[in-house]
Design an enzyme around this catalytic site. Structure first.
Site, mmCIF file in Angstrom:
data_model
loop_
_atom_site.group_PDB
_atom_site.id
_atom_site.type_symbol
_atom_site.label_atom_id
_atom_site.label_comp_id
_atom_site.label_asym_id
_atom_site.label_seq_id
_atom_site.Cartn_x
_atom_site.Cartn_y
_atom_site.Cartn_z
ATOM 1 N N LYS A 149 0.890 -1.472 0.524
ATOM 2 C CA LYS A 149 0.272 -0.042 0.350
ATOM 3 C C LYS A 149 0.735 1.579 -0.060
ATOM 4 O O LYS A 149 1.903 1.156 0.406
ATOM 5 C CB LYS A 149 -0.667 -0.129 1.775
ATOM 6 C CG LYS A 149 -2.901 0.901 1.049
ATOM 7 C CD LYS A 149 -2.966 -0.278 0.515
ATOM 8 C CE LYS A 149 -4.568 0.363 0.093
ATOM 9 N NZ LYS A 149 -5.228 -0.664 -0.153
ATOM 10 N N GLY B 5 -21.305 5.290 3.944
ATOM 11 C CA GLY B 5 -20.259 5.823 3.560
ATOM 12 C C GLY B 5 -20.915 5.641 1.754
ATOM 13 O O GLY B 5 -20.881 4.357 1.024
ATOM 14 N N LEU B 6 -20.792 7.077 1.781
ATOM 15 C CA LEU B 6 -21.862 6.844 0.019
ATOM 16 C C LEU B 6 -21.152 7.445 -0.780
ATOM 17 O O LEU B 6 -20.838 8.003 -1.831
ATOM 18 C CB LEU B 6 -22.736 7.324 0.612
ATOM 19 C CG LEU B 6 -24.067 6.809 1.134
ATOM 20 C CD1 LEU B 6 -25.224 7.763 1.325
ATOM 21 C CD2 LEU B 6 -24.786 5.661 0.835
ATOM 22 N N GLY B 7 -19.903 6.892 -0.914
ATOM 23 C CA GLY B 7 -18.728 6.850 -2.049
ATOM 24 C C GLY B 7 -19.316 6.764 -3.190
ATOM 25 O O GLY B 7 -20.131 5.551 -3.168
ATOM 26 N N GLY B 8 -18.173 5.935 -4.034
ATOM 27 C CA GLY B 8 -18.435 5.816 -5.601
ATOM 28 C C GLY B 8 -19.102 3.863 -5.281
ATOM 29 O O GLY B 8 -19.655 3.499 -5.785
ATOM 30 N N VAL B 9 -18.131 2.898 -4.068
ATOM 31 C CA VAL B 9 -18.590 1.946 -3.665
ATOM 32 C C VAL B 9 -19.280 2.069 -2.832
ATOM 33 O O VAL B 9 -20.510 0.932 -3.262
ATOM 34 C CB VAL B 9 -16.999 1.692 -2.845
ATOM 35 C CG1 VAL B 9 -17.420 -0.039 -2.708
ATOM 36 C CG2 VAL B 9 -16.381 1.289 -4.306
ATOM 37 N N GLY B 10 -19.568 2.845 -2.179
ATOM 38 C CA GLY B 10 -21.109 2.482 -1.390
ATOM 39 C C GLY B 10 -22.338 2.335 -1.811
ATOM 40 O O GLY B 10 -23.303 1.988 -1.883
#
Length: 354
Positions: free
Chosen positions: A80, A180-185
């Site tokens: 990472k 969490g509502l970013g692209g993945v969520g």
């Protein structure tokens, strides 16, 4: 404190502090283990409060990638990198290119990709100075978002959890609380809603929250209380450490299955979940869809459709983890880590003698 003395140091093969004063880059690259192949894991850009916080994050995340890649059966090790900066900076591309030069200097021992604060389009910026980048927007010319691989894996994982809880994997009529509502969520929410789930959602980003509420008919909840919302499954899809001494006693769900990395603040929190009777899908299993699907350029894997089918293997993997945990009296996290460790040990044993 040196990396060797850090409590999160886990016999990492290499920890590199990188600096480019001209562009203002301060970052860290951590290679945890390359037994199975080149280290692979994303580049995270975040305005960490301190360099110690950044070091803790990169050490934990890189170890998590070793577990994730091993458990997924990939010919990849774990690594990472982090950049200490606000991803909203106007000169973001210059920072990414500078980090790319440092990754390039490792000669393929580490491949980087997207993560928090670094999008597929940003991965293309890294690739301007580095050959060892995957999950780039340019790899998907039809506009496909490779983060959808992660969301699809999460959907498969939620169905496995429901199958274990109810004997029926269908999300229809089940209440899922997504943090969490970013692209993945957001994509996970879409998949769950299309399958008939009732959604409870939270995000500190009000625009992201409104979008999911309006488009999917989700119920908004205070971000500080989403973990306590009554639900069948709680899906953490933001940052790590959400399962801790404060939140676990307040959990309102029967199970936890989300896409955030390092959801357990400490290993002992797996025991705390088990003591409460909460089924836990280990995060590095549930969120492995992204690396399974997007890492094909490294190891010459399948096309996109084949990748999506391979991601469905997350379901049987979780079935096996849940069954073994019950049979052996262990937590699901312990079983998942043992599975990864067993694969690493087998690979080490198969190496020719020096």
């Amino acid at each position: 404190m040196t990396p060797f003395d850090h409590p999160e140091f886990d016999d990492h093969e290499q920890v590199i502090f990188v600096r480019d004063a001209e562009v203002g880059l301060f970052g860290i690259i951590a290679l945890h283990d390359t037994t199975l192949g080149p280290a692979a894991g994303g580049c995270r850009m975040q305005p960490y409060a301190s360099h110690e916080e950044a070091l803790r994050d990169v050490l934990r995340l890189s170890r998590g990638m070793t577990l994730k890649n091993a458990a997924a059966g990939l010919p990849l090790g774990g690594g990472k990198c982090v950049i200490v900066a606000d991803p909203a900076r106007a000169d973001k591309a210059r920072l990414l290119e500078a980090m790319g030069r440092h990754v390039q200097a490792l000669g393929g021992r580490y491949w980087t990709a997207i993560d928090v604060g670094v999008s597929p389009r940003d991965a293309d910026a890294i690739a301007r100075s580095c050959d060892y980048v995957f999950c780039k927007a340019s790899e998907y010319p039809d506009g496909f978002d490779p983060s959808n691989f992660t969301a699809w894996g999460g959907f498969v994982a939620v169905k496995a959890v429901l199958r274990r809880l109810f004997g029926d994997e269908s999300p229809a009529g089940r209440r899922i609380a997504v943090q969490g509502l970013g692209g993945v969520g957001r994509e996970l929410c879409r998949l769950l809603r299309e399958a008939g789930a009732d959604l409870v959602v939270a995000d500190i980003d009000q625009a992201a929250l409104r979008r999911v509420v309006e488009e999917l008919g989700a119920e908004p909840v205070d971000p500080a209380r989403i973990h306590a919302a009554p639900a069948d499954v709680f899906a953490p899809c933001a940052l790590g450490g959400v399962l801790n001494d404060r939140t676990i006693p307040e959990l309102g769900a029967r199970a936890v299955c989300g896409l955030a990395n390092n959801q357990l603040e400490a290993p002992r929190h797996a025991q705390a979940l088990q003591a409460r009777g909460v089924l836990y899908a280990p995060d590095f299993i549930a969120n492995a869809g992204g690396v399974i699907g997007a890492s094909a350029p490294i190891w010459g894997g399948p096309d996109r459709a084949a990748a999506m089918r391979r991601i469905e293997g997350i379901g049987p993997t979780l079935d096996a983890i849940f069954a073994r945990a019950e049979a052996e009296g262990l937590t699901t996290d312990e079983v998942a880590q043992r599975m990864a460790a067993e694969r690493l040990a087998a690979a080490r044993a198969a190496r020719p003698a020096a």
